[in-house]
Design a protein around this motif. Structure first.
Motif, PDB file in Angstrom:
ATOM      1  N   ALA A 300       0.830  -1.208   0.000  1.00  0.00           N
ATOM      2  CA  ALA A 300       0.000   0.000   0.000  1.00  0.00           C
ATOM      3  C   ALA A 300       0.862   1.255   0.000  1.00  0.00           C
ATOM      4  O   ALA A 300       1.763   1.386   0.824  1.00  0.00           O
ATOM      5  N   PRO A 301       0.588   2.204  -0.910  1.00  0.00           N
ATOM      6  CA  PRO A 301       1.346   3.462  -0.882  1.00  0.00           C
ATOM      7  C   PRO A 301       0.881   4.346   0.277  1.00  0.00           C
ATOM      8  O   PRO A 301      -0.320   4.484   0.504  1.00  0.00           O
ATOM      9  N   ILE A 302       1.822   4.920   0.976  1.00  0.00           N
ATOM     10  CA  ILE A 302       1.472   5.850   2.051  1.00  0.00           C
ATOM     11  C   ILE A 302       1.289   7.232   1.436  1.00  0.00           C
ATOM     12  O   ILE A 302       2.207   7.777   0.824  1.00  0.00           O
ATOM     13  N   ALA A 303       0.097   7.776   1.580  1.00  0.00           N
ATOM     14  CA  ALA A 303      -0.199   9.048   0.928  1.00  0.00           C
ATOM     15  C   ALA A 303       0.300  10.228   1.752  1.00  0.00           C
ATOM     16  O   ALA A 303       0.814  11.193   1.224  1.00  0.00           O
ATOM     17  N   ARG A 304       0.104  10.172   3.045  1.00  0.00           N
ATOM     18  CA  ARG A 304       0.611  11.262   3.877  1.00  0.00           C
ATOM     19  C   ARG A 304       0.704  10.832   5.325  1.00  0.00           C
ATOM     20  O   ARG A 304       0.069   9.877   5.754  1.00  0.00           O
TER      21      ARG A 304
END
Ligand SMILES: Cc1cc2nc3c(=O)[nH]c(=O)nc-3n(C[C@H](O)[C@H](O)[C@H](O)COP(=O)(O)OP(=O)(O)OC[C@H]3O[C@@H](n4cnc5c(N)ncnc54)[C@H](O)[C@@H]3O)c2cc1C
Lengths: 374, 482
Positions: A300-304
């Protein structure tokens, strides 16, 4: 809103969820209220927290306030004319091993003896039903089924808007610089001139110790910066909020698929600059816990990631109730990273105490005197 | 220069870390390394050059006239850096810059799917410009892209859009790009210029300076070449992309009349604005620049930001173009060297003097361009309610106006709680300026009073797995986990 009267029945210092809720409930009881906020309502802890509406795993001293709050959360739309993004899919404390589960059992038994039934022990089958994606190694846990989550800034602003609608005078961008006695009134000095009222509420969050110190009631408040991260949208895989006991984790998937990861790892707060600095080393540990528990999350990409500025007391419990020294002074701060859920109910109880002198909701153990009487 | 392809090969600490290998970053890195500082130059692209000199070392475009002589100037900057000991990390994204406990900075980096934290005593952000968002109805249709995106494809792959191509918008780059694409063989059926006619009135006062500027000759050449060869239409006041699955045409209003021009590709461009994501997330103060109509970080004469130890050079601190970016990089590097004790103040000033003179020369005439090519109100704050402003969360101009007025939302950070604009994968990079303009318009205040997004790291996404595998730094090992 400016230009109104500078004298009122109650002055609330701080426009977090607590200040806004207390202002609303005071207004609902017919009191004239001025709320003073140095930035904008919800700018700090109340606007950037995880939005967890959790009764699960609360300290017993907080449970009555938490219960009162929960009742309000479940009819939040009729209270503030906005659903605040509140959803109720329960919160689950996952036991990572048998010993952990043993502690869960002891906790639930203890609550039962005290007459509280919102926490329920679950076995591994029920855990799997509620949280299918959790790692197979976990033997069970505890669920609080009426728990859930809301959108913090939206909720805080809804309380503010409704308070204003009910006549509260909300002054944002005004900083309280000093409070002092002025005859029968309290004089609340600000960078926009003085305000006067016989009763004041100190709901100044991480800055509340300064107000308390002005009042001769210094408290050992620690300024903390709990961190959170959110991922890009993932396929829906979990409904309840998940927390752990041994390791720090709070984990929640929103209806839009994004996943919020927190649990109380702390960054650095620079409170005079409204700024926080993240500690990526600790966020990495946070990420590692998720990696272990939810394999589906590994790519999962960490958005912020961010942190909020919050007040913590040495015993991790809020300061709530009358001043130990002064007539007409009330404290409502130090929520130690679990005060969002308490906001609606704490405001109602505080307004009741202010208006009537007492409340049936017990708040024993939360008095400021536990720090000021030696 | 030492090129690093694996994150493990980076040192624990550098004297100075520079983010971005465009003209500002390249010259800052070269200058700092020439002064004997240990330098890390990190850039997310696979090759140096930034946007203007993108792919200069690798481009398949061999006919020098296609991209113009200016493009090839980038080679000298890279050659200069190559003669130094600077460490250059291509394909390396910097996702966080934050102060560490030792008075320096901690950079979060990713390279080849692995993340790391590296320390630097000084930072120069040289992350350049981004295109100003240009939301019109239909801009999210396939076949519509920004002119800059088309230029990237041209420089790095030598490709131009297929079929009938329309270019629309405002600004000197529009003419440059139209010229480059035409030279590379694109079928440009219209160049739609949205420059408001009345901008000339405001700009004329700045004209004398422009007459003495280096832009003049270049600009005139670009203009006359483009105008002579390309189907130009000026005075465009409204645009909408049409089509269902892909763009099939663009509806254009000029002088009160509306027509549709059939096309297979629509390239939009409304000038460039500083890329402030990293500086904003790092906590650097910023202000609204009313002339360039954008948020710019606050910097002093040495391009030092409000955070001691972080400088911002090049277009990331205000649009000035490639030549000035390189000069600003030098100046920022000299001051960093002074802060590190490598130069005295007098030495720094002496070395900076000729560069400053060059900088003044290169910026002469800029104001004229800024005033002339200031985008029209209708393109800053789209009037049509259905225009999508935040692509990630599909939030429209109408929703933003409604939420601002009905719920009394006064700033973009509060707007997030209601509409989620700025919270999607792009984190507000594309919608920020427009959201601010719309809120300001509703409340009748300036964008300066409305404020901007507080951007959060990571400014480039990293995966949870990458973060979980982050090797512990010395600080992290010492820190008590609580
Ligand atoms: C990252 C994070 C995650 C959290 N997650 C959860 C969760 O999931 N569930 C939960 O229940 N709780 C959570 N919390 C805790 C919760 O956010 C706080 O306990 C709660 O918001 C505190 O509300 P407050 O009104 O006391 O404080 P705040 O929201 O901080 O409000 C205090 C206000 O007072 C103002 N103020 C201070 N001094 C002055 C002055 N001199 N003059 C004028 N104004 C002043 C401040 O500007 C501020 O706006 C979390 C907190 C953080 C930081």
């Amino acid at each position: 809103m400016s230009g109104g009267s500078r004298s009122t029945d109650v002055i609330v210092i701080g426009g977090g969820i607590h200040g806004c809720s207390t202002a609303l409930h005071c207004a609902l009881r017919g009191l004239a209220v001025i709320l003073i906020e140095k930035d904008h309502a919800g700018r700090h802890a109340s606007g950037v927290n995880a939005g967890g509406v959790r009764q699960l795993a609360r300290h017993v001293a907080e449970i009555p306030l938490s219960n009162t709050s929960m009742a309000l959360w479940h009819r939040i739309g009729s209270l503030v004319d906005d659903d605040c993004g509140f959803t109720s899919d329960g919160q689950v404390l996952v036991a990572e091993d048998e010993e952990d589960l043993g502690n869960c059992r002891a906790r639930v038994d203890d609550l039962t003896l005290r007459g509280f039934h919102h926490e329920e022990l679950i076995d591994s089958a029920e855990l799997r039903r509620l949280v299918p994606a959790v790692s197979d190694a976990c033997p069970g846990g505890v669920v609080s089924r009426r728990d859930g989550a809301a959108i913090p800034l939206r909720a805080t602003q809804a309380f503010k808007r409704k308070a204003a609608e009910r006549g509260a005078d909300i002054r944002e961008g005004v900083r309280v610089t000093r409070v002092s006695r002025d005859g029968a009134n309290w004089r609340v000095e600000t960078d926009d001139g003085p305000f006067f009222a016989p009763r004041i509420v100190n709901a100044a969050g991480a800055w509340a110790d300064r107000i308390a110190a002005d009042l001769g009631e210094p408290v050992p408040l620690e300024v903390i910066a709990p961190m959170l991260m959110i991922t890009a949208a993932m396929p829906a895989f979990i409904k309840p909020v998940v927390i752990l006991r041994k390791r720090k984790l709070s984990f929640k998937q929103f209806p839009n698929g994004t996943v919020l990861i927190g649990g109380g790892y702390l960054g650095r707060a620079i409170r005079d600059e409204n700024r926080t600095v993240l500690d990526w080393g600790k966020l990495a540990t946070n990420a590692k816990t998720v990696w272990d528990l939810f394999p589906i999350m590994r790519g999962a990409p960490i958005a912020r990631a961010w942190a909020g500025i919050e007040a913590r007391m040495p015993d991790d419990l809020p300061v709530f109730g009358r001043s130990a020294r002064h007539e007409g002074v009330y404290h409502q701060f130090g929520f130690s990273a679990h005060g969002f859920q308490l906001g609606p109910g704490a405001g109602a109880v505080m307004a009741e105490i202010i208006a009537t002198g007492s409340s049936n909701v017990p708040i024993d153990g939360l008095e400021i005197s536990r720090f000021t009487n030696h | 220069m030492k090129t690093i392809a694996e994150i493990g090969l980076l040192a624990e600490q550098y004297d100075i870390a520079i983010v971005g290998a465009g003209p500002a970053g390249l010259s800052a890195a070269a200058r700092a390394a020439e002064l004997g500082l240990s330098v890390l130059l990190a850039d997310e692209n696979p090759a140096p050059g930034g946007q203007i000199y993108r792919a200069i070392t690798t481009t398949p475009v061999t006919d020098r006239s296609v991209l113009g002589e200016d493009y090839w100037k980038g080679g000298a900057l890279i050659a200069r850096l190559e003669r130094t000991d600077a460490v250059y990390a291509p394909g390396c994204t910097v996702w966080s810059v934050a102060p560490d406990e030792a008075g320096g900075f901690e950079l979060g980096l990713s390279l080849g799917g692995q993340a790391r934290l590296v320390a630097a005593r000084q930072i120069i952000l040289a992350t350049g410009a981004q295109e100003r968002p240009f939301p019109i109805p239909g801009w999210t249709l396939p076949g519509v892209m920004t002119a800059g995106a088309a230029q990237i494809v041209l420089k790095s792959s030598g490709l131009v859009p297929g079929g009938r191509t329309v270019i629309a918008g405002c600004g000197p780059l529009l003419y440059l790009l139209a010229g480059q694409l035409a030279a590379a063989g694109a079928n440009i059926v219209a160049v739609l210029d949205t420059t408001p006619r009345r901008n000339w009135l405001a700009a004329i006062a700045a004209f004398p300076d422009f007459l003495r500027s280096p832009y003049l000759a270049k600009g005139l050449k670009l203009m006359t070449q483009a105008r002579g060869k390309l189907p130009f239409r000026t005075g465009v006041t409204s645009l909408a992309a049409e089509g269902t699955d892909t763009v099939t045409g663009v509806k254009v209003t000029r002088g009160g009349a509306t027509e549709t021009i059939a096309c297979d590709a629509l390239l939009l461009h409304q000038g460039v604005i500083p890329g402030i994501n990293l500086s904003n997330a790092a906590g650097c103060a910023q202000a609204f620049d009313a002339v360039q109509r954008c948020w710019t970080p606050t910097v002093d004469d040495w391009f030092a930001s409000s955070i001691p130890g972080i400088a911002i050079a090049g277009d990331g601190a205000g649009i000035g173009g490639a030549e000035s970016a390189a000069l600003r990089g030098e100046i920022a590097a000299l001051d960093a060297a002074r802060r590190l004790g490598r130069l005295s103040e007098a030495e720094r000033d002496e070395k900076a003097a000729p560069t400053r003179a060059g900088l003044a020369r290169s910026l002469r005439g800029r104001r004229f361009l800024d005033l002339l090519y200031r985008p029209a109100e209708a393109f800053l704050a789209p009037p049509a309610d259905e225009t999508i402003v935040c692509r990630c969360e599909e939030v429209t101009a109408g929703q933003i106006r409604d939420t601002a007025s009905r719920l009394g939302v006064t700033g973009p950070n509060q707007m997030k709680a209601f509409l989620r604009c700025g919270m999607g994968p792009c984190q507000g990079r594309l919608c920020g300026p427009t959201v601010v303009e719309l809120i300001a318009q509703v409340h009748g205040v300036s964008p300066a009073e409305t404020g901007y997004y507080r951007l959060r790291p990571p400014v480039k996404p990293i995966t949870l797995g990458e973060l979980a595998a982050l090797p512990p730094t010395e600080f992290a090992v010492k820190a008590v986990v609580r």
